[in-house]
Design a protein around this motif. Structure first.
Motif, PDB file in Angstrom:
ATOM      1  N   THR A 355       0.827  -1.199   0.000  1.00  0.00           N
ATOM      2  CA  THR A 355       0.000   0.000   0.000  1.00  0.00           C
ATOM      3  C   THR A 355       0.869   1.260   0.000  1.00  0.00           C
ATOM      4  O   THR A 355       0.636   2.200  -0.738  1.00  0.00           O
ATOM      5  N   ASP A 356       1.866   1.290   0.865  1.00  0.00           N
ATOM      6  CA  ASP A 356       2.861   2.357   0.818  1.00  0.00           C
ATOM      7  C   ASP A 356       4.163   1.781   1.360  1.00  0.00           C
ATOM      8  O   ASP A 356       4.167   0.745   2.035  1.00  0.00           O
ATOM      9  N   GLU A 357       5.281   2.438   1.046  1.00  0.00           N
ATOM     10  CA  GLU A 357       6.583   1.854   1.389  1.00  0.00           C
ATOM     11  C   GLU A 357       6.708   1.585   2.892  1.00  0.00           C
ATOM     12  O   GLU A 357       7.376   0.636   3.295  1.00  0.00           O
ATOM     13  N   ASP A 358       6.037   2.404   3.717  1.00  0.00           N
ATOM     14  CA  ASP A 358       6.112   2.164   5.159  1.00  0.00           C
ATOM     15  C   ASP A 358       5.428   0.860   5.558  1.00  0.00           C
ATOM     16  O   ASP A 358       5.712   0.302   6.612  1.00  0.00           O
ATOM     17  N   GLY A 359       4.520   0.408   4.702  1.00  0.00           N
ATOM     18  CA  GLY A 359       3.799  -0.830   5.014  1.00  0.00           C
ATOM     19  C   GLY A 359       4.439  -2.066   4.395  1.00  0.00           C
ATOM     20  O   GLY A 359       3.868  -3.158   4.442  1.00  0.00           O
ATOM     21  N   ARG A 360       5.638  -1.926   3.804  1.00  0.00           N
ATOM     22  CA  ARG A 360       6.297  -3.069   3.148  1.00  0.00           C
ATOM     23  C   ARG A 360       6.501  -4.227   4.117  1.00  0.00           C
ATOM     24  O   ARG A 360       6.337  -5.398   3.741  1.00  0.00           O
ATOM     25  N   ASP A 361       6.839  -3.913   5.378  1.00  0.00           N
ATOM     26  CA  ASP A 361       7.084  -4.979   6.343  1.00  0.00           C
ATOM     27  C   ASP A 361       5.843  -5.838   6.577  1.00  0.00           C
ATOM     28  O   ASP A 361       5.955  -7.059   6.720  1.00  0.00           O
ATOM     29  N   ALA A 372       5.217 -20.309   4.466  1.00  0.00           N
ATOM     30  CA  ALA A 372       5.291 -21.359   5.486  1.00  0.00           C
ATOM     31  C   ALA A 372       4.409 -22.544   5.090  1.00  0.00           C
ATOM     32  O   ALA A 372       4.606 -23.658   5.576  1.00  0.00           O
ATOM     33  N   ARG A 373       3.441 -22.312   4.213  1.00  0.00           N
ATOM     34  CA  ARG A 373       2.606 -23.409   3.710  1.00  0.00           C
ATOM     35  C   ARG A 373       2.915 -23.699   2.248  1.00  0.00           C
ATOM     36  O   ARG A 373       2.060 -24.156   1.488  1.00  0.00           O
ATOM     37  N   ASP A 374       4.152 -23.410   1.850  1.00  0.00           N
ATOM     38  CA  ASP A 374       4.632 -23.744   0.500  1.00  0.00           C
ATOM     39  C   ASP A 374       3.912 -23.008  -0.616  1.00  0.00           C
ATOM     40  O   ASP A 374       3.831 -23.503  -1.749  1.00  0.00           O
ATOM     41  N   VAL A 375       3.381 -21.833  -0.313  1.00  0.00           N
ATOM     42  CA  VAL A 375       2.782 -21.005  -1.362  1.00  0.00           C
ATOM     43  C   VAL A 375       3.845 -20.006  -1.829  1.00  0.00           C
ATOM     44  O   VAL A 375       4.263 -19.129  -1.071  1.00  0.00           O
ATOM     45  N   ALA A 376       4.299 -20.175  -3.079  1.00  0.00           N
ATOM     46  CA  ALA A 376       5.315 -19.267  -3.610  1.00  0.00           C
ATOM     47  C   ALA A 376       4.698 -17.896  -3.839  1.00  0.00           C
ATOM     48  O   ALA A 376       3.600 -17.785  -4.392  1.00  0.00           O
ATOM     49  N   CYS A 377       5.377 -16.858  -3.407  1.00  0.00           N
ATOM     50  CA  CYS A 377       4.823 -15.523  -3.610  1.00  0.00           C
ATOM     51  C   CYS A 377       5.924 -14.485  -3.636  1.00  0.00           C
ATOM     52  O   CYS A 377       7.057 -14.746  -3.255  1.00  0.00           O
ATOM     53  N   GLU A 378       5.583 -13.297  -4.115  1.00  0.00           N
ATOM     54  CA  GLU A 378       6.514 -12.193  -4.098  1.00  0.00           C
ATOM     55  C   GLU A 378       5.783 -10.944  -3.657  1.00  0.00           C
ATOM     56  O   GLU A 378       4.577 -10.812  -3.845  1.00  0.00           O
ATOM     57  N   VAL A 379       6.552 -10.054  -3.034  1.00  0.00           N
ATOM     58  CA  VAL A 379       5.994  -8.790  -2.577  1.00  0.00           C
ATOM     59  C   VAL A 379       6.196  -7.777  -3.695  1.00  0.00           C
ATOM     60  O   VAL A 379       7.253  -7.751  -4.341  1.00  0.00           O
ATOM     61  N   SER A 380       5.197  -6.960  -3.934  1.00  0.00           N
ATOM     62  CA  SER A 380       5.246  -5.997  -5.029  1.00  0.00           C
ATOM     63  C   SER A 380       6.519  -5.141  -4.956  1.00  0.00           C
ATOM     64  O   SER A 380       6.962  -4.767  -3.872  1.00  0.00           O
ATOM     65  N   ALA A 381       7.110  -4.874  -6.133  1.00  0.00           N
ATOM     66  CA  ALA A 381       8.372  -4.132  -6.168  1.00  0.00           C
ATOM     67  C   ALA A 381       8.190  -2.693  -5.702  1.00  0.00           C
ATOM     68  O   ALA A 381       9.101  -2.101  -5.142  1.00  0.00           O
ATOM     69  N   ASP A 382       7.018  -2.112  -5.937  1.00  0.00           N
ATOM     70  CA  ASP A 382       6.807  -0.753  -5.424  1.00  0.00           C
ATOM     71  C   ASP A 382       5.344  -0.501  -5.083  1.00  0.00           C
ATOM     72  O   ASP A 382       4.458  -1.265  -5.458  1.00  0.00           O
ATOM     73  N   ALA A 383       5.129   0.568  -4.333  1.00  0.00           N
ATOM     74  CA  ALA A 383       3.793   0.881  -3.843  1.00  0.00           C
ATOM     75  C   ALA A 383       3.036   1.695  -4.873  1.00  0.00           C
ATOM     76  O   ALA A 383       2.522   2.780  -4.593  1.00  0.00           O
ATOM     77  N   ALA A 384       2.973   1.177  -6.090  1.00  0.00           N
ATOM     78  CA  ALA A 384       2.238   1.877  -7.146  1.00  0.00           C
ATOM     79  C   ALA A 384       0.741   1.752  -6.877  1.00  0.00           C
ATOM     80  O   ALA A 384       0.310   1.051  -5.965  1.00  0.00           O
ATOM     81  N   LYS A 385      -0.068   2.438  -7.701  1.00  0.00           N
ATOM     82  CA  LYS A 385      -1.521   2.286  -7.592  1.00  0.00           C
ATOM     83  C   LYS A 385      -1.869   0.814  -7.765  1.00  0.00           C
ATOM     84  O   LYS A 385      -1.211   0.083  -8.512  1.00  0.00           O
ATOM     85  N   PHE A 386      -2.936   0.364  -7.054  1.00  0.00           N
ATOM     86  CA  PHE A 386      -3.280  -1.056  -7.096  1.00  0.00           C
ATOM     87  C   PHE A 386      -3.467  -1.570  -8.517  1.00  0.00           C
ATOM     88  O   PHE A 386      -3.067  -2.684  -8.856  1.00  0.00           O
ATOM     89  N   GLY A 387      -4.084  -0.746  -9.369  1.00  0.00           N
ATOM     90  CA  GLY A 387      -4.297  -1.170 -10.750  1.00  0.00           C
ATOM     91  C   GLY A 387      -2.981  -1.524 -11.424  1.00  0.00           C
ATOM     92  O   GLY A 387      -2.884  -2.500 -12.169  1.00  0.00           O
ATOM     93  N   LYS A 388      -1.956  -0.763 -11.144  1.00  0.00           N
ATOM     94  CA  LYS A 388      -0.644  -1.015 -11.741  1.00  0.00           C
ATOM     95  C   LYS A 388      -0.023  -2.285 -11.155  1.00  0.00           C
ATOM     96  O   LYS A 388       0.620  -3.066 -11.873  1.00  0.00           O
ATOM     97  N   GLN A 389      -0.226  -2.494  -9.860  1.00  0.00           N
ATOM     98  CA  GLN A 389       0.321  -3.708  -9.236  1.00  0.00           C
ATOM     99  C   GLN A 389      -0.379  -4.950  -9.799  1.00  0.00           C
ATOM    100  O   GLN A 389       0.250  -5.980 -10.028  1.00  0.00           O
ATOM    101  N   ILE A 390      -1.692  -4.822 -10.026  1.00  0.00           N
ATOM    102  CA  ILE A 390      -2.436  -5.954 -10.606  1.00  0.00           C
ATOM    103  C   ILE A 390      -1.942  -6.250 -12.020  1.00  0.00           C
ATOM    104  O   ILE A 390      -1.750  -7.401 -12.406  1.00  0.00           O
ATOM    105  N   ARG A 391      -1.695  -5.185 -12.788  1.00  0.00           N
ATOM    106  CA  ARG A 391      -1.195  -5.411 -14.155  1.00  0.00           C
ATOM    107  C   ARG A 391       0.195  -6.063 -14.136  1.00  0.00           C
ATOM    108  O   ARG A 391       0.519  -6.881 -14.987  1.00  0.00           O
TER     109      ARG A 391
END
Lengths: 454, 454
Positions: A355-361, A372-391
């Protein structure tokens, strides 16, 4: 800097293409291990005198030399051009530490300096299984290796494959019983049947193998026999040739065809094809080649057989039987044609939005809980608008995007359907089919057993 | 034929040793994928002009040439000596098809014609992770790659590891704030602290970097700071140097140390060590090396950092941050010393005994039933006396032998305890710990989380 051009003959895969190769290799390895084959890897180089034996292959060998070597220094090392030569050397070198019969699989690249074309590369990956005995090796292992490779390839989402099996004892015994002067020459000539018309082969049998025209005709009749069951035995008998070695070859080939009956399917068939000879000298019994439907232009995508002396140190002989599958030769054309593709570019099943860089943690904490349950995932590279993160997730083929709300609750969105639901990072798991990238086969549904390798 | 000698610098593993390497690679891959890193493989060769840049490494490059090449023909291809050069080229070549930031892992051999010694081989496998951006790459990725590698190595049954982290901005800013004439020379000199005594380094700082003796002393004081938390910030401040770049370096290094707090353990620690510089020029921020307890003689077993220009095509620059782990450098000495070993020579958990050759089919049917539940097994090579079949299993480390009785009932024997019980091939499964070969760590129990990688 100029645009970088690919090196001809050294194909490389994009991440979503590599998914295909990786899953195929994992599936093959799993089948081989289920059958007790141990994995080994050999170094890529062999002493040149072990590789270059004066054959056709010699001119395709790549030699390896230090850039800092003295000018004119003689090269001593060459890159292996298959996995059989290094394996034979490995067996001899480690004979005292191996248990025989020794069953191994090996999936590695090999190198040949040949002219690149579809299915033929200068660096290519092969998957080999072999069983090697010391002094003796039971014939039942011939049946076993063929069956294991049928099962292994049958688990892959490939176009239909056909195993074409023959037996050198059968051919040799038939020619001998027929009275052909030069049996070895006859085998070499018959091997040309896929390149030359039958009349030309018949002529060469007369000229080069000392056959009479009648004998040549019978050789061609033998070579025309091709059936999916053991009825070839009666067809050969009907040609009226009698020979002990022929009998043994017929028994062995019938045992291979019978032994595979339980593992054949619409996807992999096994046939007795009495024209298969495989030119190389060292085969002594079972011989086979594998062809892929719609890709006959690649010639065989696999092959192998029995060799009574895979290796020898002068005192002890090591007979072996094995089958090799051309991973690159098969997959690279299928990927290029769009027949096989990876379902996404990344292992991640979830992109955790920020949501914002302060919330990255807090996003990282969600990702840690999912992993921890073997679900591969990645954290968004930046706090862009949600639409951009979805794209960004869409572009990578990641199916789910995770949002942490201002009130601390969580929602997960399936970006394919648009459905968004509340979720708990400590318990939510995506559907099994979305957990890992999958191999997709053109024209088939995602998630069906046909289109998945794991 | 003479006994075959191994090739110096090209180590090969026996099947039970390969178990260790294979499970380590599988475990690393799993962790990398959980964090969204996509796997790629690059071809083994690069154009020589991309490899040979006039540096120290040049004389270690192996060139590849066809045996049939014209005498005196100029070699154009060389074997890659690390995974960074081919990855940078792959990024440039495929930039239009990749999504940035691009996260990849790559586990492949590399080749160097150096003098072989413990931990240094002519063919060696590395495991690299990198995140590469186009034009920009958020600093938080520095924290991320270090944390992922800490987690990945922490999952392996290795002796304790220590990540020693520093930041080039911190060093450069400190030297600049101090007023040292030649900052680059100072970094190169400080990098010799593990080879030369402090006084010699101080002298060279004066001679080669234009430092005063007082400045040299302060450089040495900076280099002596080594702590497991962020208290280094105050220690550096106490040296009284002021500089914007120094401030940025302190912030970044503190963020890496803080960011790893959740993943460190007794097995992997992360420390700020302000003498770490890594000689190579292209690092521009975070730098780190990894050391293994009891194996300090190997020097670092891993390392990496931030490079603001991993690759550039003149128009676009691709910054990156990555860490590399020396798989061969770490494992081959540990295997040679007996610290790590595989629990058995074969994947098989069960040897299915054969009572007589006519009964081989029923043994094969048992094996097929077991494999349907993912139990790896092999059918006995011959119908020897049961005692001999059991010894064959023992030699391979196979824990169970399966017998089919004359009345059609089945028994399975744990050959370690001697316990033999009735069993049904369609439902019996060995204990989880016996399903697959495991990596054993000397001095630890089998089956504990410490001694298993899967």
């Amino acid at each position: 800097m100029a645009k970088i051009a690919p090196l001809s003959g050294f194909p490389e895969l994009l991440p979503e293409e590599r998914v295909v190769e990786r899953e195929v290799i994992a599936s093959l390895s799993r089948t081989f291990e289920l059958h007790g084959f141990a994995n080994i890897e050999t170094r890529v180089v062999e002493p040149l005198d072990r590789l270059a034996k004066g054959g056709e292959i010699d001119k395709e060998i790549f030699v390896l030399q230090r850039l800092a070597a003295e000018p004119g220094a003689k090269a001593e090392l060459g890159m292996h051009f298959d996995l059989t030569v290094p394996f034979a050397r490995y067996v001899l070198e480690n004979a005292g530490k191996l248990d025989f019969p020794f069953r191994r699989f090996q999936i590695q690249p090999a190198w040949r300096g040949e002219r690149p074309q579809e299915g033929r590369y200068r660096q290519f990956t092969q998957a080999d299984i072999d069983i090697v005995g010391r002094d003796t090796l039971g014939f039942h292992h011939d049946v076993e290796v063929v069956r294991v490779m049928v099962e292994a390839l049958g688990a892959l989402p490939l176009p239909p494959l056909s195993f074409q099996v023959n037996n050198r004892k059968l051919i040799q015994g038939f020619y001998r019983g027929l009275g052909i002067a030069d049996v070895t020459a006859a085998i070499r000539v018959i091997d040309k049947l896929d390149k030359l018309p039958a009349e030309a082969v018949a002529e060469q049998l007369v000229e080069q193998a000392g056959a009479t025209p009648e004998q040549a005709e019978q050789c061609l009749q033998l070579a025309s026999i091709r059936v999916g069951d053991t009825s070839f035995v009666d067809q050969v008998r009907a040609l009226g040739v009698e020979d002990d070695l022929l009998d043994e070859g017929l028994r062995e080939l019938a045992a291979v065809i019978d032994g595979c009956a339980g593992v054949v399917s619409e996807r992999v068939t096994v046939e007795a094809n009495l024209r298969i000879a495989r030119g190389l000298d060292y085969y002594t019994g079972t011989v086979l080649e594998v062809f892929m439907s719609g890709y006959e232009r690649l010639k065989s995508v696999g092959g192998g057989g029995r060799y009574d002396a895979l290796a020898s140190d002068g005192k002890t002989t090591y007979p072996g039987v094995g089958v090799s599958f051309g991973v690159s030769r098969t997959l690279i054309p299928l990927i290029a044609d769009g027949v096989l593709s990876g379902s996404r570019k990344v292992p991640s099943a979830v992109l955790v939005a920020v949501t914002d860089e302060d919330g990255r943690d807090s996003s990282t904490a969600v990702a840690t809980a999912l992993r921890a349950r073997d679900v591969a995932c990645e954290v968004s590279a930046d706090a862009a608008k949600f639409g951009k993160q979805i794209r960004a997730a869409e572009r990578r083929g990641i199916p789910f995007v995770w949002f942490t709300q201002a009130d601390g609750t969580h929602q997960v969105k399936d970006i394919r359907s648009g459905e968004q639901v509340e979720a708990d990072p400590s318990s939510w798991t995506p559907p099994e089919a979305d957990l890992r990238p999958q191999v997709l086969r053109a024209g088939q549904d995602t998630g069906s057993p046909e289109s998945r390798t794991r």
